[in-house]
Design an enzyme around this catalytic site. Structure first.
Site, PDB file in Angstrom:
ATOM      1  CB  CYS A 103      -0.889  -0.051   1.245  1.00  0.00           C
ATOM      2  SG  CYS A 103      -2.028   1.322   1.349  1.00  0.00           S
ATOM      3  CB  CYS A 110      -4.331  13.534   2.271  1.00  0.00           C
ATOM      4  SG  CYS A 110      -5.525  13.395   0.926  1.00  0.00           S
ATOM      5  CB  CYS A 117      -8.918   9.455   6.301  1.00  0.00           C
ATOM      6  SG  CYS A 117      -7.217   9.217   5.789  1.00  0.00           S
ATOM      7  CB  CYS A 337      -8.210   0.637   5.310  1.00  0.00           C
ATOM      8  SG  CYS A 337      -8.837   1.645   4.010  1.00  0.00           S
TER       9      CYS A 337
HETATM   10  S1  SF4 Z   1      -9.051   8.812   2.632  1.00  0.00           S
HETATM   11 FE1  SF4 Z   1      -7.400  10.000   3.609  1.00  0.00          FE
HETATM   12  S2  SF4 Z   1      -5.662   9.789   2.260  1.00  0.00           S
HETATM   13 FE2  SF4 Z   1      -7.476   9.137   1.090  1.00  0.00          FE
HETATM   14  S3  SF4 Z   1      -8.177  11.001   0.041  1.00  0.00           S
HETATM   15 FE3  SF4 Z   1      -9.267  10.948   1.974  1.00  0.00          FE
HETATM   16  S4  SF4 Z   1      -8.011  12.157   3.427  1.00  0.00           S
HETATM   17 FE4  SF4 Z   1      -6.742  11.635   1.641  1.00  0.00          FE
END
Ligand code: SF4
Length: 348
Positions: A103, A110, A117, A337
């Site tokens: 991964c 991000c 997340c 995840c």
């Molecule tokens: S899940 Fe996390 S890493 Fe993926 S786009 Fe959304 S904020 Fe970004």
């Protein structure tokens, strides 16, 4: 100024050699040396003398450094890599049947700010360069070969680590080309998957520019208000439009689009949620990956009971949508995840 060898897809390296009047055999030999034979020292044997001099003068072979490694009891391995500017990223090896899925991260942090997340709360520091993506693979492979000999094959590559891959389109595309190259790592195209939250500017480019790799869309809810809450870019790039682009991506025979659905207790795990998802994806050559939520420090979301997850799957089954419940791996080291956060890893 020197550039990294690992930033070049084969076609770009060939062009570089052509422009500098160097023998055309050089790029293939270099790919073979560094990717197939996994050599890190410069190639001094097979190359023409002037190619060796050009490479020495113009290229570096530096890769991200392994800062910390954590292995969990289920054989998941999480790497914290340190980049040349001191920033850090995480990469995870997920075991299955004595092989691994890697991964990869595509950005430091991000910008998408998905509420479920752990990376989202970190914010975006910068996008990764191609060589920093390739380096995650080559250094993880090196570790596996040394530490788990005979049990060291990386079969699948997924861009599901930190970052929105389509927000770093060029570097991710170049990395895919290097992975796919027959002279390089020779990974089969159906073994690479790029996961997106639905970043439309990247999806618009995919059809004409991205090599033939798999796409996975983070769906998480067919209901606008809920998806807005989970994936804030849904307000800017609405799901209907995203789905149109995703469905228009050319796919080989028997290739599905994967829709990831993160199940959160009492938020998006009701029968109604399941039926609306079934109706949305029915007849769309879809494959659903159901992911029970993986908690991380500071979140209010909770993982539903297993029976609830199985019930949700049974409703999707009734719409004849192939659905798999993704097994949770590596959660004891925050490697599952949605749990990656390289800032937190630096202080633990
Ligand atoms: S899940 Fe996390 S890493 Fe993926 S786009 Fe959304 S904020 Fe970004």
């Amino acid at each position: 100024m020197k550039t990294s060898f690992y930033q070049y897809p084969l076609s770009e390296l060939q062009e570089l050699f052509r422009v500098h009047g160097l023998p055309a055999s050089g790029p293939g030999l270099l790919f073979n040396w560094h990717y197939k034979k996994r050599k890190t020292e410069p190639c001094l044997t097979d190359l023409a003398k002037k190619s060796i001099a050009f490479v020495a003068e113009n290229m570096t072979f530096d890769l991200p450094m392994v800062h910390t490694i954590q292995a969990s009891s289920d054989k998941t391995v999480k790497f914290l890599f340190e980049l040349q500017d001191g920033l850090k990223i995480e990469t995870v090896l997920i075991p299955f049947n004595n092989k691994y899925t890697i991964c990869l991260s595509s950005q430091v942090g991000c910008a998408m700010k998905c509420s479920f997340c752990h990376t989202g709360i970190q914010g975006l520091a910068r996008s990764l360069k191609t060589e920093e993506i390739i380096g995650q693979f080559t250094e993880s492979q090196k570790w596996l070969t040394k530490n788990r000999p005979g049990d060291d094959k990386i079969l699948n590559i997924v861009f599901m680590g930190q970052g929105e891959p389509l927000h770093n389109f060029d570097a991710v595309k170049n990395a895919c080309e290097i992975f796919l190259s027959q002279h390089g790592l020779s990974v089969a195209d159906q073994k690479i998957t790029i996961s997106t939250a639905g970043y439309l500017p990247g999806l618009e480019r995919w059809k004409n520019e991205m090599p033939d790799v798999n796409i996975a869309l983070s769906l998480h809810s067919p209901i606008k208000e809920k998806r807005d809450q989970l994936i804030p870019i849904n307000k800017r790039y609405p799901l209907e439009e995203v789905l149109n682009y995703v469905q228009a991506i050319p796919r080989g025979k028997n290739r599905f689009v994967t829709y990831e659905y993160l199940l959160i207790q009492d938020f998006n795990d009701s029968d109604e949620d399941a039926h609306l998802t079934g109706k949305l994806l029915e007849g769309k050559n879809a494959y659903v990956s159901l992911i029970p939520f993986n908690p991380f420090p500071g979140t209010d979301y909770k993982r539903p009971e297993t029976s609830k997850v199985e019930h949700f799957k049974s409703i999707l089954d009734s719409y004849k949508i192939p659905t798999l419940i993704r097994a949770t791996k590596g959660d004891e080291i925050l490697a599952a995840c949605g749990q990656l956060n390289s800032k937190m890893s630096q202080v633990t």
